[in-house]
Design an enzyme around this catalytic site. Structure first.
Site, PDB file in Angstrom:
ATOM      1  CE  LYS A 280      38.611  45.470  46.220  1.00 56.01           C
ATOM      2  NZ  LYS A 280      39.611  44.622  45.584  1.00 56.01           N
TER       3      LYS A 280
ATOM      4  N   GLY B 221      45.635  30.070  43.462  1.00 57.89           N
ATOM      5  CA  GLY B 221      44.769  30.639  44.494  1.00 57.89           C
ATOM      6  C   GLY B 221      44.612  32.148  44.391  1.00 57.89           C
TER       7      GLY B 221
ATOM      8  CB  ILE C 237      46.596  50.759  50.111  1.00 54.77           C
ATOM      9  CG1 ILE C 237      47.568  49.966  49.247  1.00 54.77           C
ATOM     10  CG2 ILE C 237      46.768  52.259  49.901  1.00 54.77           C
ATOM     11  CD1 ILE C 237      47.358  50.175  47.745  1.00 54.77           C
TER      12      ILE C 237
ATOM     13  CB  VAL D  42      39.057  50.330  49.402  1.00 50.79           C
ATOM     14  CG1 VAL D  42      39.828  50.867  48.205  1.00 50.79           C
ATOM     15  CG2 VAL D  42      37.567  50.575  49.230  1.00 50.79           C
TER      16      VAL D  42
HETATM   17  N1  HSE Z   1      39.661  39.529  44.756  1.00 57.85           N
HETATM   18  C1  HSE Z   1      40.165  40.819  45.111  1.00 57.85           C
HETATM   19  C2  HSE Z   1      41.471  41.060  44.369  1.00 57.85           C
HETATM   20  C3  HSE Z   1      40.399  40.992  46.570  1.00 57.85           C
HETATM   21  O1  HSE Z   1      41.901  40.219  43.594  1.00 57.85           O
HETATM   22  O2  HSE Z   1      42.032  42.129  44.529  1.00 57.85           O
HETATM   23  C4  HSE Z   1      39.118  41.181  47.320  1.00 57.85           C
HETATM   24  O3  HSE Z   1      38.484  42.352  46.919  1.00 57.85           O
END
Ligand code: HSE
Length: 435
Positions: free
Chosen positions: A210, A192, A141, A137
């Site tokens: 999350k 990316g 943080i 998560v």
């Molecule tokens: N793809 C997620 C994000 C990161 O853009 O925060 C991995 O959980």
């Protein structure tokens, strides 16, 4: 537990961007990490798809495991780090088997825990090992530790946050450039920040995974991804940012978990001056509300090699020091069930509505009639410009109403002859962190 050992042997399954960074850290900073952990954290086994790839660390002393699924069976390992991802298949097999074999598991796999968290936490309890997932998560943080340890003495009333950097980047860019969702998504993919197959991110699923974990820890619930109400960012148009700003709001994908309710991951309007609204770009943020703490907010990098590896290293150090807690803060047998399934229930909130309507007399009366029939009261109305032969946005905000009443009204509104596209509705959240 293994805290007396002078060496903890680590196996790492998955050498993508994050897995490789974890390996680099373990191999190039072993003295410092050993001092923090109270023992050597020795990477002895690795598994990945491509053996030959150059990942910037020396693999010559490590055992190459041909099939990642075999990692859990390596007798000498104390810890298995799962960096493969996905809620099923190899990742699930490795974690299950490692726990049953009495090995600690460290993972960044939110999907796995959101779907199988109760089962895996039970296995960890039964085998007296750790299942640690700080990296799952909001990467940089320490949200899990904050909830489970730092703020453990609180009674939480709400945990909310911006939990997906890709969505936050896209929304921030759409607001700034006035570009359409598809264009900004393409830009994010080129940079990316977004995957070629973006649905896990833009449909709110990754963030909902999350939120499932945060809600489970905060409210002592079994993680239940199927209960989360999810509405991603695909329906947001550039025009929504213009109207939201005029009304004093900013658009964000925000997750909210509250006691006794299904968690909600929704594209929302937030007051421009509230702290979450100021968290832009790829950053994540988590707000914790409870008693006696009141409100507190953490902001940081939610993804990427450094932020995520940092969380994995913290978990490895905890294992070294014997700081192994119950995965969800209390025994699985004491966690409650969330019964609700994917309902937008929660507290009543005001909503932002945007309809694409034919600009003709009587349209507003038809729309407000439907809202009246559903006991929904309009707070403000915006329609700018005039285009009698064309479709124009008709924007309203409502007084507090339930999500289910609004959903039912929208079904009726969509059938009106003058309404030419699926209505877009977003809840307007209050600014609570200072309150
Ligand atoms: N793809 C997620 C994000 C990161 O853009 O925060 C991995 O959980």
């Amino acid at each position: 537990m293994n805290q007396q050992k002078s060496v903890l042997k680590v196996g790492l399954a998955g050498l993508g961007v994050v897995g490789s960074e974890v390996a680099r850290q373990l191999t190039t900073r072993s003295v410092a990490l050993g001092a923090a952990a109270g023992c050597e954290l020795r990477l002895v086994a690795i598994a990945a798809r491509d053996r030959m790839a150059n990942r910037g660390f020396n693999t010559s002393t490590m055992m190459w495991v041909e099939s990642a699924a075999d990692m859990a069976a390596i007798e000498e390992l104390d810890i298995v780090v799962e960096m493969i991802g996905g809620s099923e298949g190899v990742a699930l097999d490795i974690v299950r088997n490692a726990l049953v074999a009495g090995k600690h598991v460290v993972t960044a796999n939110k999907a796995l825990l959101a779907h199988h968290g109760s089962e895996l936490a039970t296995l960890a309890e039964e085998n007296d090992v750790g299942l640690l997932f700080e990296a799952s998560v909001a990467g940089g943080i320490p949200a899990i530790k904050t909830l489970r340890e730092g703020l453990a003495g609180n009674e939480f009333s709400r945990v909310s946050g911006i939990l997906n950097g890709t969505c936050n980047y896209i929304l921030t860019r759409m607001e700034k450039t006035g570009e359409a969702f598809d264009n900004v998504l393409a830009e994010a993919q080129n940079l990316g920040y977004a995957e070629a197959e973006p649905s896990l991110d833009v449909d709110g699923i990754d963030a909902a995974h999350k939120l499932t974990l945060l809600g489970a820890i905060a409210f002592g619930q079994k993680p239940n991804f199927d209960a989360v109400f999810i509405q991603g960012i695909r329906d947001v148009a550039a025009v929504d940012f213009t109207y939201a700003n005029k009304l004093g709001f900013r658009i964000k994908l925000v997750g909210v978990a509250e006691p006794g309710m299904a968690p909600r991951m929704q594209t929302c309007l937030l007051p421009l001056n509230c702290q979450l609204a100021k968290v832009n770009g790829v950053l994540n943020a988590v707000e914790f509300h409870g008693s006696p703490i009141g409100g507190t907010l953490s902001i940081g990098q939610g993804a990427g090699a450094g932020a995520t590896a940092s969380a994995v290293l913290a978990d490895l150090i905890d294992i070294g020091r014997g700081r192994i807690t119950l995965p969800f803060g209390r025994p699985v047998a004491e966690l409650s069930e969330i019964n609700s399934t994917r309902k937008q229930d929660g507290e009543d909130t005001p909503f932002y509505l945007r309809l694409m309507v034919v600009d003709q007399p009587g349209v507003l009366a038809d729309v407000t009639k439907v809202l009246q029939n559903h006991q929904i009261s309009v707070e403000s109305l915006l329609q700018q410009g005039r285009s009698p032969d064309d479709v124009v946005p008709l924007v309203m905000t409502t007084h507090e109403t339930s999500g289910t009443a609004l959903a039912s009204a929208l079904v009726a509104i969509e059938t009106l002859e003058a309404v030419r596209a699926r209505p877009v509705a977003m809840p307007i959240l209050p600014d609570e962190v200072e309150g």
